[in-house]
Motif scaffolding. Structure first.
Motif, short mmCIF file in Angstrom:
data_model
loop_
_atom_site.label_atom_id
_atom_site.label_comp_id
_atom_site.label_asym_id
_atom_site.label_seq_id
_atom_site.Cartn_x
_atom_site.Cartn_y
_atom_site.Cartn_z
N LEU A 14 25.17 -10.02 44.00
CA LEU A 14 26.30 -9.41 44.69
C LEU A 14 26.72 -10.22 45.91
CD1 LEU A 14 25.30 -5.63 44.47
CD2 LEU A 14 27.20 -6.75 43.29
N VAL A 15 25.76 -10.77 46.63
CA VAL A 15 26.09 -11.59 47.80
C VAL A 15 26.86 -12.84 47.37
CG1 VAL A 15 25.11 -13.03 49.62
CG2 VAL A 15 24.22 -10.74 49.25
N MET A 38 31.05 -3.86 46.42
CA MET A 38 29.92 -4.79 46.46
C MET A 38 28.99 -4.47 47.63
SD MET A 38 31.67 -8.46 45.53
CE MET A 38 32.41 -8.75 43.93
N PHE A 39 29.58 -4.13 48.77
CA PHE A 39 28.77 -3.79 49.94
C PHE A 39 27.93 -2.55 49.67
CE2 PHE A 39 28.49 -1.10 53.78
CZ PHE A 39 27.66 -1.90 54.55
N VAL A 40 28.54 -1.51 49.10
CA VAL A 40 27.80 -0.28 48.79
C VAL A 40 26.70 -0.55 47.78
CG1 VAL A 40 28.01 2.02 47.78
CG2 VAL A 40 29.76 1.21 49.37
N SER A 65 21.04 -1.17 46.46
CA SER A 65 19.98 -2.01 45.89
C SER A 65 18.88 -2.27 46.92
CB SER A 65 20.56 -3.33 45.40
OG SER A 65 21.52 -3.12 44.39
N GLY A 66 19.27 -2.50 48.18
CA GLY A 66 18.28 -2.71 49.24
C GLY A 66 17.41 -1.48 49.45
N ILE A 67 18.03 -0.31 49.41
CA ILE A 67 17.27 0.94 49.55
C ILE A 67 16.32 1.12 48.37
CG2 ILE A 67 17.48 3.45 49.61
CD1 ILE A 67 20.13 3.07 51.09
#
Length: 226
Positions: free
Chosen positions: A44-45, A3-5, A10-12
């Motif tokens: 995801l968060v 989830m972190f990856v 997604s942020g990138i």
């Protein structure tokens, strides 16, 4: 970790979408990438937060512990079954002569489990963890969790009896059978006895009741042993 990856990627992707705005032909793709990237991050968060709540739930931790014990005992039993053809059989003549005196015990499985006692080590460790849960939460006054921890101890013993099969022995009237004692059973009962002493010293009536109920549960489980 996944989830972190995924959140990082997604942020990138959302940041990268702004570079597409230099060309108006990429406007729809840029807006779509930014929109779905933002939705993915939020989703995801939330999922990670729910997963965190799941992991810190003591009942879920005990369930995870029980599942790992069940997998380990199944693997131990399977290895014992696979090892049977490797163990030498008695000759047929001696078997016929002793047929009237032979028991229904699974001798080959007994031999394997005596040579490989590490198969039940995880179950013993899990029992210690469950007792730790029961004691800690009883001291806090959370008797729901402590009661469930005691039930898990009974479930572990039930799984152990099922997977160990016909490898339990009783004492002979004339001499002591070295296979008549089982260290996991002894460990469970001894840990219960110690917990009872601690609960009595703290005058914790609710925990005393739970411990005595667990004694009764274990006795019913041990009565099912052949």
């Amino acid at each position: 970790l996944l989830m972190f990856v995924a959140t990082l990627v997604s942020g990138i992707a959302v940041c990268f979408s702004s570079t597409l705005l230099h060309d108006l032909s990429n406007l729809s793709a840029s807006v779509s990438l930014a929109f779905w990237g933002t939705i993915t991050i939020i989703t995801l968060v939330i999922q990670a937060y729910e997963r965190t709540l799941f992991l810190i739930n003591p009942a879920k931790q005990l369930e995870t512990l029980l599942e790992s014990v069940e997998r380990d005992l199944k693997s131990w039993e399977k290895r014992a079954e696979n090892a049977k053809p490797l163990l030498k059989d008695e000759d047929s003549e001696s078997q016929e002569q002793a047929s009237s005196f032979m028991s229904t015990h699974d001798i080959k499985r007994t031999v394997y489990m005596q040579l490989n006692p590490h198969g039940k080590q995880l179950a013993k460790n899990a029992i210690d963890h469950a007792f730790s849960f029961a004691r800690r939460y009883a001291e806090r006054g959370d008797y729901v969790v402590s009661a469930y921890a005691m039930q898990v101890i009974g479930m572990i013993n039930r799984l152990y009896v099922q997977h160990k099969g016909k490898t339990f022995y009783s004492d002979n009237p004339w001499f002591e059978n070295p296979f008549s004692s089982d260290d996991l059973v002894t460990h469970s009962l001894e840990s219960l006895r110690r917990s009872l002493i601690v609960a009595l010293s703290r005058k914790d009536e609710q925990q005393v009741i739970q411990i005595l109920q667990t004694f009764a549960l274990l006795m019913n489980i041990y009565l099912q042993i052949d």
